[in-house]
Structures are given as structure tokens and as C-alpha cells.
Design an enzyme around this catalytic site. Structure first.
Site, PDB file in Angstrom:
ATOM      1  N   LYS A 271      -4.012  -9.713 -10.164  1.00  0.00           N
ATOM      2  CA  LYS A 271      -5.248 -10.451  -9.932  1.00  0.00           C
ATOM      3  C   LYS A 271      -6.454  -9.590 -10.272  1.00  0.00           C
ATOM      4  O   LYS A 271      -6.360  -8.365 -10.311  1.00  0.00           O
ATOM      5  CB  LYS A 271      -5.317 -10.892  -8.480  1.00  0.00           C
ATOM      6  CG  LYS A 271      -5.536  -9.742  -7.518  1.00  0.00           C
ATOM      7  CD  LYS A 271      -5.778 -10.243  -6.123  1.00  0.00           C
ATOM      8  CE  LYS A 271      -6.320  -9.143  -5.223  1.00  0.00           C
ATOM      9  NZ  LYS A 271      -7.742  -8.897  -5.359  1.00  0.00           N
TER      10      LYS A 271
ATOM     11  N   LYS B 193       0.825  -1.211   0.000  1.00  0.00           N
ATOM     12  CA  LYS B 193       0.000   0.000   0.000  1.00  0.00           C
ATOM     13  C   LYS B 193       0.855   1.256   0.000  1.00  0.00           C
ATOM     14  O   LYS B 193       0.507   2.250  -0.625  1.00  0.00           O
ATOM     15  CB  LYS B 193      -0.953   0.012   1.211  1.00  0.00           C
ATOM     16  CG  LYS B 193      -2.086  -0.992   1.096  1.00  0.00           C
ATOM     17  CD  LYS B 193      -3.097  -0.588   0.028  1.00  0.00           C
ATOM     18  CE  LYS B 193      -4.098  -1.707  -0.200  1.00  0.00           C
ATOM     19  NZ  LYS B 193      -4.955  -1.523  -1.357  1.00  0.00           N
TER      20      LYS B 193
ATOM     21  N   LYS C 296     -11.367  -5.351  -7.154  1.00  0.00           N
ATOM     22  CA  LYS C 296     -12.395  -4.320  -7.171  1.00  0.00           C
ATOM     23  C   LYS C 296     -11.810  -2.970  -7.522  1.00  0.00           C
ATOM     24  O   LYS C 296     -12.435  -2.151  -8.164  1.00  0.00           O
ATOM     25  CB  LYS C 296     -13.054  -4.227  -5.782  1.00  0.00           C
ATOM     26  CG  LYS C 296     -14.061  -5.318  -5.537  1.00  0.00           C
ATOM     27  CD  LYS C 296     -14.833  -5.030  -4.263  1.00  0.00           C
ATOM     28  CE  LYS C 296     -14.460  -6.004  -3.173  1.00  0.00           C
ATOM     29  NZ  LYS C 296     -13.566  -5.435  -2.158  1.00  0.00           N
TER      30      LYS C 296
HETATM   31  P1  ATP Z   1      -9.680  -4.435  -3.259  1.00  0.00           P
HETATM   32  O1  ATP Z   1      -9.146  -4.135  -4.621  1.00  0.00           O
HETATM   33  O2  ATP Z   1     -10.507  -3.335  -2.680  1.00  0.00           O
HETATM   34  O3  ATP Z   1      -8.647  -4.957  -2.277  1.00  0.00           O
HETATM   35  P2  ATP Z   1     -10.456  -7.126  -3.765  1.00  0.00           P
HETATM   36  O4  ATP Z   1     -11.041  -7.450  -5.075  1.00  0.00           O
HETATM   37  O5  ATP Z   1      -9.040  -7.505  -3.511  1.00  0.00           O
HETATM   38  O6  ATP Z   1     -10.728  -5.603  -3.504  1.00  0.00           O
HETATM   39  P3  ATP Z   1     -11.254  -7.842  -1.075  1.00  0.00           P
HETATM   40  O7  ATP Z   1     -12.431  -7.158  -0.487  1.00  0.00           O
HETATM   41  O8  ATP Z   1      -9.881  -7.393  -0.695  1.00  0.00           O
HETATM   42  O9  ATP Z   1     -11.404  -7.805  -2.679  1.00  0.00           O
HETATM   43  O10 ATP Z   1     -11.369  -9.403  -0.810  1.00  0.00           O
HETATM   44  C1  ATP Z   1     -12.598 -10.079  -0.615  1.00  0.00           C
HETATM   45  C2  ATP Z   1     -12.356 -11.575  -0.705  1.00  0.00           C
HETATM   46  O11 ATP Z   1     -12.162 -11.952  -2.088  1.00  0.00           O
HETATM   47  C3  ATP Z   1     -11.117 -12.051   0.047  1.00  0.00           C
HETATM   48  O12 ATP Z   1     -11.433 -13.293   0.664  1.00  0.00           O
HETATM   49  C4  ATP Z   1     -10.093 -12.240  -1.044  1.00  0.00           C
HETATM   50  O13 ATP Z   1      -9.154 -13.231  -0.691  1.00  0.00           O
HETATM   51  C5  ATP Z   1     -10.945 -12.690  -2.233  1.00  0.00           C
HETATM   52  N1  ATP Z   1     -10.342 -12.308  -3.530  1.00  0.00           N
HETATM   53  C6  ATP Z   1     -10.155 -11.050  -3.981  1.00  0.00           C
HETATM   54  N2  ATP Z   1      -9.628 -11.065  -5.219  1.00  0.00           N
HETATM   55  C7  ATP Z   1      -9.454 -12.354  -5.567  1.00  0.00           C
HETATM   56  C8  ATP Z   1      -8.963 -13.021  -6.740  1.00  0.00           C
HETATM   57  N3  ATP Z   1      -8.565 -12.341  -7.803  1.00  0.00           N
HETATM   58  N4  ATP Z   1      -8.965 -14.373  -6.749  1.00  0.00           N
HETATM   59  C9  ATP Z   1      -9.396 -15.077  -5.669  1.00  0.00           C
HETATM   60  N5  ATP Z   1      -9.867 -14.517  -4.543  1.00  0.00           N
HETATM   61  C10 ATP Z   1      -9.914 -13.173  -4.480  1.00  0.00           C
HETATM   62 MG    MG Z   2      -7.955  -6.980  -1.674  1.00  0.00          MG
END
Ligand code: ATP
Ligand code: MG
Length: 309
Positions: free
Chosen positions: A172, A113, A175
Site C-alpha cells: 500500500k 513489525k 508514509k
Molecule cells: P506508516 O507507514 O508510518 O504506518 P501510514 O501511511 O500507514 O504510515 P498511518 O499513520 O499508519 O499511515 O495511518 C493513518 C491513516 O491513514 C489510517 O486511518 C490508515 O488506515 C490510513 N491509511 C494509511 N495508508 C493507507 C492506504 N494506502 N490506503 C488507505 N488508507 C490508508
Molecule cells: Mg500505518
């Protein structure tokens, strides 16, 4: 025997995507009968990236509706907003007194971060893992399911949870990052098709049974998750025989993935129109969650000596 307690959260930072679905929500759904589940929208966690206040509510409601549209049953689990449990920040404050700078600064996600948002290295980022600990300990959870993008691995219902890479092969699906290479549960058929047709590929393998590059493996994984097994087999053999046509594969995948996402998107859109209902779900969820949170915070207060009356 009472059921084991499970806690997990999703940040309200945007639209949910295939990574959230296959990496987290699908796992939640499998657990909702066998465990005592607390699933929450991590709205406080999302404040570490300073979202626009006017976006927050819609983002929270979106996470709730997309979880339910994916199959999570708010009757079976406590589905709540983190900010509806004042016991969480209270426990967070207590835990912060035992969280040490030296350790917090070494956390890999903190270092990431700092690289990603050098102008906003706020104390919330540093103590992010402490807030996570509070989320979990407030219910005295014994199991914490997380997706494969999160290390260290803690708990998964079974081993078939996956990490979904972004379609451009740079990271990956997420969001808040790689937005054009992430497939969201809210994407319409056309958007899904366009994104998949643009997915990174190459000239194809030149020798039989070659090892797949990550980005090709990811396409096969997505196909495995959305297409019929016999279709995956056709393309897998074509790959192994060096006559795969990625254009055809992507077309097929786009169609199957669009069909997969469609009912979830439609259900979520329907739910989002009924704010009354979503509000009730969050209120009921908070009520369920506060039952355990209030018991445990009382105990925590006693343990540290706040026990005056
Ligand atoms: P941000 O970009 O805000 O961090 P994010 O897409 O990483 O959003 P999180 O809210 O951090 O989502 O994670 C929610 C859940 O989804 C967690 O359990 C995380 O491990 C899972 N997750 C997020 N992205 C992936 C991915 N690309 N593949 C598998 N699991 C994921
Ligand atoms: Mg995340």
C-alpha cells in the site's frame, strides 16, 4: 442531543499521501460537523520506530498542516498532538495491567513489525494496541474511523473509503514504506508525473471484459478519484475492448492527479511557513482534548481504586 464522539490518529512518520487522504482525511472531513471529533497526531506511536529526534517536530507540524490543507477545520474538531495529553500515557499504564502477553504477541501488526524491524522489537511495539486503546478510551469514543489498510474494520462514515495500493503493486501507499511508489501530498507536479509514468502495468488484456489485475485496478481507482467521469469511462471501455494504451492513461492520470494535489500542497506549504499559527492550533486542540481527557482519567483512577484524598 450530544454528538457522538469520534477519535482517530495519524502517525508523525513522514509525508502524508493519497492513501491517508482518501482512506482517512476525507472521511474526517465528512464527519467534522456531525460528530464530536478528536483527531490527533500520534507522535508517541511513531517513537516505536525510533525516529531521529530532530525530525519529529517537523513531522508533527507537517501532519497538522497537511490535514488542514486537505480541508480539516481545527475550529470544528480538536486537532492535537498525542504527547500534549499526559492523561493518555497514564491510562495506557493502567490498561497495560490488563493487557496480556499471549494476546499482544498474536496481534498481526506486531508480527509484521517483528519481521520488518527484527533489531528493534521494543516493548512499545508489543503494547502499541494498548496505547491505541488509551487514545480512544481517554475520550470514551464510540466510533473509530480507520482506513481500509487497517483490519479489523471499525467504523467508516460511509462505504466509499478506499485502500490505495502503491504504484509498483507491492503493497500500500505509505508514509514510511514504498516511498518511490507512493504519491505524497507534498510532491510537486513533476514528481507526481514521474511516479505515475513508472507505475506498474503490463501488455494489456487479451480478452474482452477481462478481470483487472490489482495494479491496474489501482490506476483506475486513482483516476476515478482525480479525473472527470467521462475520462474514466473512455479508458474503462478501452480496457474492456482490449485496446487500452496504458502510456496514454498514465499521462492523463498524471495530469489530473497533479492538478488535484497542487492546491493541497500549496496550502500546506503556506501553513508550514506560519509556525506561530500551527503552534496555536495544537495548543487550542490540546486544550479542547484535555477537557474530556481529564474528566475520564479521574474516573479511571477512581475505578481502579486510586482515590486516596
Ligand atoms: P506508516 O507507514 O508510518 O504506518 P501510514 O501511511 O500507514 O504510515 P498511518 O499513520 O499508519 O499511515 O495511518 C493513518 C491513516 O491513514 C489510517 O486511518 C490508515 O488506515 C490510513 N491509511 C494509511 N495508508 C493507507 C492506504 N494506502 N490506503 C488507505 N488508507 C490508508
Ligand atoms: Mg500505518
Amino acid at each position: 442531543m450530544s454528538k457522538e464522539i469520534v477519535v482517530s490518529g495519524i502517525r508523525s512518520t513522514g509525508h502524508l499521501h493519497l492513501g491517508n487522504y482518501f482512506g482517512a482525511i476525507q472521511n474526517y472531513i465528512k464527519m467534522q460537523d456531525a460528530y464530536n471529533c478528536y483527531f490527533f497526531v500520534a507522535d508517541y506511536h511513531s517513537l516505536t520506530t525510533h525516529p531521529d529526534p530532530k525530525d519529529l517536530k517537523a513531522n508533527v507540524f507537517r501532519v497538522v498542516s497537511e490535514n488542514i490543507a486537505s480541508g480539516l477545520d481545527p475550529e470544528k474538531v480538536a486537532l492535537y498532538a498525542q504527547s500534549d495529553l499526559p492523561e493518555i500515557p497514564e491510562l495506557y499504564l493502567m490498561l497495560n495491567m490488563n493487557a496480556y502477553m499471549g494476546e499482544l504477541e498474536k496481534v498481526p501488526t506486531f508480527k509484521d513489525k517483528v519481521r520488518q524491524q527484527p533489531d528493534n522489537v521494543n516493548a512499545g511495539l508489543l503494547t502499541y494496541p494498548v496505547l491505541m486503546a488509551a487514545d480512544i478510551l481517554i475520550h470514551r469514543a464510540v466510533k473509530v474511523p480507520v482506513g481500509k489498510d487497517q483490519e479489523p474494520e471499525v467504523f467508516r462514515f460511509n462505504n466509499d473509503t478506499v485502500k490505495i495500493m502503491s504504484l509498483d503493486g507491492t503493497g500500500k501507499m505509505s508514509k514510511s514504506e514504498n516511498i518511490n511508489a507512493t504519491i505524497y501530498l507534498s510532491d510537486d507536479d513533476d514528481t507526481i508525473k514521474k511516479k505515475i509514468m513508472k507505475a506498474k502495468t503490463d501488455a494489456g488484456p487479451t480478452e474482452a471484459n477481462a478481470v483487472m489485475p490489482d495494479y491496474i485496478q489501482n490506476l483506475f481507482l486513482l483516476m476515478h478519484l482525480s479525473s472527470k467521469p467521462e475520462i474514466v469511462d473512455i479508458y474503462r471501455s478501452a480496457y474492456n475492448n482490449c485496446n487500452i494504451r496504458y502510456g496514454d492513461m498514465k499521462k492523463q492520470l498524471a495530469e489530473d492527479m497533479a492538478a488535484f494535489v497542487r492546491p493541497i500542497r500549496e496550502h500546506a506549504t503556506e501553513l508550514q511557513k506560519d509556525e506561530q499559527k500551527l503552534r496555536k492550533i495544537l495548543k487550542d486542540g490540546a486544550e479542547k482534548a484535555r477537557e474530556s481527557a481529564s474528566k475520564n482519567i479521574a474516573e479511571a483512577r477512581k475505578l481502579i481504586g486510586i482515590n486516596y484524598y
